[in-house]
Design an enzyme around this catalytic site. Structure first.
Site, PDB file in Angstrom:
ATOM      1  N   CYS A   1       0.819  -1.227   0.000  1.00 57.92           N
ATOM      2  CA  CYS A   1       0.000   0.000   0.000  1.00 57.92           C
ATOM      3  C   CYS A   1       0.849   1.273   0.000  1.00 57.92           C
ATOM      4  O   CYS A   1       0.373   2.336  -0.382  1.00 57.92           O
ATOM      5  CB  CYS A   1      -0.926   0.015   1.216  1.00 57.92           C
ATOM      6  SG  CYS A   1      -1.985  -1.428   1.241  1.00 57.92           S
TER       7      CYS A   1
ATOM      8  N   ASN B   1     -10.141  -0.889  -1.923  1.00 55.11           N
ATOM      9  CA  ASN B   1      -8.719  -0.663  -1.648  1.00 55.11           C
ATOM     10  C   ASN B   1      -7.913  -1.103  -2.874  1.00 55.11           C
ATOM     11  O   ASN B   1      -7.819  -2.294  -3.159  1.00 55.11           O
ATOM     12  CB  ASN B   1      -8.336  -1.474  -0.402  1.00 55.11           C
ATOM     13  CG  ASN B   1      -6.878  -1.323  -0.015  1.00 55.11           C
ATOM     14  OD1 ASN B   1      -6.069  -0.803  -0.783  1.00 55.11           O
ATOM     15  ND2 ASN B   1      -6.537  -1.793   1.170  1.00 55.11           N
TER      16      ASN B   1
ATOM     17  N   HIS C   1      -4.129   6.746   2.180  1.00 48.57           N
ATOM     18  CA  HIS C   1      -4.380   5.477   1.484  1.00 48.57           C
ATOM     19  C   HIS C   1      -5.806   5.038   1.793  1.00 48.57           C
ATOM     20  O   HIS C   1      -6.257   5.096   2.940  1.00 48.57           O
ATOM     21  CB  HIS C   1      -3.371   4.440   1.971  1.00 48.57           C
ATOM     22  CG  HIS C   1      -3.721   3.046   1.561  1.00 48.57           C
ATOM     23  ND1 HIS C   1      -3.997   2.711   0.256  1.00 48.57           N
ATOM     24  CD2 HIS C   1      -3.855   1.898   2.287  1.00 48.57           C
ATOM     25  CE1 HIS C   1      -4.281   1.426   0.187  1.00 48.57           C
ATOM     26  NE2 HIS C   1      -4.210   0.912   1.404  1.00 48.57           N
TER      27      HIS C   1
HETATM   28  O1  UT7 Z   1      -4.390  -1.695   2.723  1.00 51.12           O
HETATM   29  C1  UT7 Z   1      -4.036  -1.772   4.074  1.00 51.12           C
HETATM   30  C2  UT7 Z   1      -4.542  -2.861   4.704  1.00 51.12           C
HETATM   31  N1  UT7 Z   1      -5.873  -3.109   5.058  1.00 51.12           N
HETATM   32  C3  UT7 Z   1      -6.528  -2.448   6.012  1.00 51.12           C
HETATM   33  O2  UT7 Z   1      -6.128  -1.402   6.446  1.00 51.12           O
HETATM   34  C4  UT7 Z   1      -7.753  -3.101   6.562  1.00 51.12           C
HETATM   35  C5  UT7 Z   1      -7.855  -2.874   8.041  1.00 51.12           C
HETATM   36  N2  UT7 Z   1      -8.937  -3.601   8.687  1.00 51.12           N
HETATM   37  C6  UT7 Z   1     -10.231  -3.379   8.395  1.00 51.12           C
HETATM   38  O3  UT7 Z   1     -10.556  -2.600   7.520  1.00 51.12           O
HETATM   39  C7  UT7 Z   1     -11.267  -4.074   9.222  1.00 51.12           C
HETATM   40  O4  UT7 Z   1     -10.655  -4.749  10.286  1.00 51.12           O
HETATM   41  C8  UT7 Z   1     -12.162  -5.074   8.427  1.00 51.12           C
HETATM   42  C9  UT7 Z   1     -13.046  -4.316   7.465  1.00 51.12           C
HETATM   43  C10 UT7 Z   1     -11.290  -6.050   7.660  1.00 51.12           C
HETATM   44  C11 UT7 Z   1     -13.048  -5.865   9.382  1.00 51.12           C
HETATM   45  O5  UT7 Z   1     -13.837  -4.976  10.140  1.00 51.12           O
HETATM   46  P1  UT7 Z   1     -13.936  -5.153  11.719  1.00 51.12           P
HETATM   47  O6  UT7 Z   1     -14.865  -4.104  12.181  1.00 51.12           O
HETATM   48  O7  UT7 Z   1     -12.540  -5.139  12.268  1.00 51.12           O
HETATM   49  O8  UT7 Z   1     -14.617  -6.553  11.849  1.00 51.12           O
HETATM   50  P2  UT7 Z   1     -14.081  -7.884  12.561  1.00 51.12           P
HETATM   51  O9  UT7 Z   1     -12.878  -8.414  11.867  1.00 51.12           O
HETATM   52  O10 UT7 Z   1     -14.004  -7.651  14.034  1.00 51.12           O
HETATM   53  O11 UT7 Z   1     -15.285  -8.849  12.311  1.00 51.12           O
HETATM   54  C12 UT7 Z   1     -16.570  -8.622  12.908  1.00 51.12           C
HETATM   55  C13 UT7 Z   1     -17.475  -9.704  12.417  1.00 51.12           C
HETATM   56  C14 UT7 Z   1     -16.888 -11.099  12.538  1.00 51.12           C
HETATM   57  O12 UT7 Z   1     -17.926 -11.976  12.883  1.00 51.12           O
HETATM   58  P3  UT7 Z   1     -18.125 -12.449  14.412  1.00 51.12           P
HETATM   59  O13 UT7 Z   1     -16.851 -13.133  14.776  1.00 51.12           O
HETATM   60  O14 UT7 Z   1     -18.358 -11.189  15.182  1.00 51.12           O
HETATM   61  O15 UT7 Z   1     -19.303 -13.335  14.325  1.00 51.12           O
HETATM   62  C15 UT7 Z   1     -16.424 -11.406  11.144  1.00 51.12           C
HETATM   63  O16 UT7 Z   1     -16.406 -12.794  10.878  1.00 51.12           O
HETATM   64  O17 UT7 Z   1     -17.735  -9.514  11.020  1.00 51.12           O
HETATM   65  C16 UT7 Z   1     -17.489 -10.734  10.329  1.00 51.12           C
HETATM   66  N3  UT7 Z   1     -17.077 -10.414   8.958  1.00 51.12           N
HETATM   67  C17 UT7 Z   1     -17.954 -10.204   7.982  1.00 51.12           C
HETATM   68  N4  UT7 Z   1     -19.298 -10.216   7.972  1.00 51.12           N
HETATM   69  C18 UT7 Z   1     -19.897  -9.942   6.796  1.00 51.12           C
HETATM   70  C19 UT7 Z   1     -15.824 -10.266   8.461  1.00 51.12           C
HETATM   71  N5  UT7 Z   1     -15.888  -9.959   7.158  1.00 51.12           N
HETATM   72  C20 UT7 Z   1     -17.200  -9.920   6.841  1.00 51.12           C
HETATM   73  C21 UT7 Z   1     -17.883  -9.656   5.650  1.00 51.12           C
HETATM   74  N6  UT7 Z   1     -19.246  -9.668   5.678  1.00 51.12           N
HETATM   75  N7  UT7 Z   1     -17.265  -9.363   4.489  1.00 51.12           N
END
Ligand code: UT7
Length: 333
Positions: A114, A290, A260
């Site tokens: 990135c 992204n 970014h």
């Molecule tokens: O380019 C640089 C790198 N990338 C980034 O900077 C990304 C940084 N991270 C993020 O943007 C976020 O952490 C995510 C968007 C990836 C995830 O969001 P979050 O608010 O941190 O969610 P989480 O990982 O805590 O997941 C919450 C819930 C989980 O379910 P449970 O365990 O609470 O039942 C996940 O399994 O959301 C679930 N989940 C989804 N649900 C629906 C994860 N991905 C999805 C999805 N659709 N696509």
């Protein structure tokens, strides 16, 4: 004589196919509501089979060359940043040079995920300021849609990434009008390699390509999203402040901040930490997702096309991503 690097042309290109969150709902357990709430993404662009990062990069480069109003034969060096090259080797730099019809000039591939664009800009800046090169094409291009796990166990990454490319032309600027690239700052911390990475296929396996990698769905990006989120939200504001302080500037001097585009919640967090009004923060992740190395120059080109950036404006770029690597650049446009 104070020679600085100035960007004289910008361009971007995204493949025509738009993929909505509703399209992704058909492939995995996700929802438009979840994706929008957690990331701000509504759509992203995906290539058709057979299109590689070099192809998108060539289109973006052609637009940057046209915008700069230069003859492509006058480009004397090429830098390409990507996390998704067409081939394991060689990199896309040599391909872009050949496809553009400017073979022979040096072509350097940057692999800083990135932050690839800012790392590339920093390299271009050194060459320009020393006088080694006078017209550098810097391209960032990604095709990520072909390498995502579109099943429930890949949904945390599959919804995030999009395809796209953007390019800039860098040239020397010697007028004493304050314009040009004022600074770049680069950081890396490899203790976090495994927080956002794609470990397979790996040369540590023999054979390199093996059935277990396919059967176990190992050849996909993996991420500890929360850890990346927290670090991105901390490191990007720090990177901005380091860049500003090095130039005797403050947040109030910023006309445009281009972070970014990893997650709109990260961009909002960065704005909050810096106490900069959101109107000054460029946010286009809703339409592109992204696009990794391409995200900053793509957003920059949109600002140029929309007239959102004017000569003399202070533009600050900041990025964070896999490695971890992070970086900032301060430009007087
Ligand atoms: O380019 C640089 C790198 N990338 C980034 O900077 C990304 C940084 N991270 C993020 O943007 C976020 O952490 C995510 C968007 C990836 C995830 O969001 P979050 O608010 O941190 O969610 P989480 O990982 O805590 O997941 C919450 C819930 C989980 O379910 P449970 O365990 O609470 O039942 C996940 O399994 O959301 C679930 N989940 C989804 N649900 C629906 C994860 N991905 C999805 C999805 N659709 N696509």
């Amino acid at each position: 004589m104070n020679r600085r690097t100035i960007i004289t042309g910008t361009g971007h290109y995204v493949p025509p196919r738009i993929v909505t969150n509703f399209d992704l709902e058909k492939l995995m357990s996700t929802s438009d509501e979840w994706i929008q709430q957690r990331t701000g993404i509504k759509t992203r662009h995906h290539v058709e089979p057979g299109v590689g990062s070099s192809d998108l990069g060539v289109e973006a480069a052609a637009r940057a060359i046209a915008a700069a109003g230069i003859d492509k034969s006058s480009i004397d060096f090429l830098i390409a940043a990507t996390v998704s090259p067409d081939y394991t080797f060689p990199g896309i730099g040599v391909q872009i040079g050949a496809k553009l019809g400017i073979p022979g000039i040096g072509a350097l591939d940057v692999r800083n995920q990135c932050t690839g664009f800012i790392y590339g800009l920093s390299i271009a800046d050194q060459y320009i300021r020393t006088g080694m090169y006078k017209r550098i094409l810097l391209v960032a291009s990604e095709v990520q849609s072909t390498n995502l796990n579109y099943s429930d166990d890949g949904r945390d990454t599959a919804v995030l990434f999009g395809d796209g490319a953007a390019a800039v032309i860098c040239e020397p600027h010697e007028a004493e009008d304050g314009r040009g690239l004022l600074s770049t700052h680069l950081w890396a911390d490899g203790r976090f390699v495994e927080t956002l990475w794609q470990p397979y296929p790996t040369v540590k396996d023999k054979p390199y390509v093996n059935q277990a990698v396919i059967d176990n769905k190992l050849a996909f990006p993996r991420m500890d999203g929360k850890k990346v989120f927290v670090n991105a939200s901390e490191r990007m504001p720090e990177a901005v402040m380091t860049g500003l302080t090095a130039n005797g500037l403050t947040v109030a001097d910023i006309d445009l901040l281009i972070p970014h585009q990893a997650n709109d919640r990260i961009s909002q967090m960065v704005a909050k930490k810096l106490q900069i009004p959101l109107e000054k923060v460029v946010r286009n992740i809703d339409r592109y997702g992204n696009t990794t190395a391409a995200s900053i120059p793509l957003a920059l080109d949109e600002c140029v096309l929309e007239g959102r950036v004017k000569p003399g404006d202070l533009v600050v770029l900041a990025s964070f991503g896999s490695g971890f690597t992070w970086a900032s650049a301060v430009l007087r446009w």
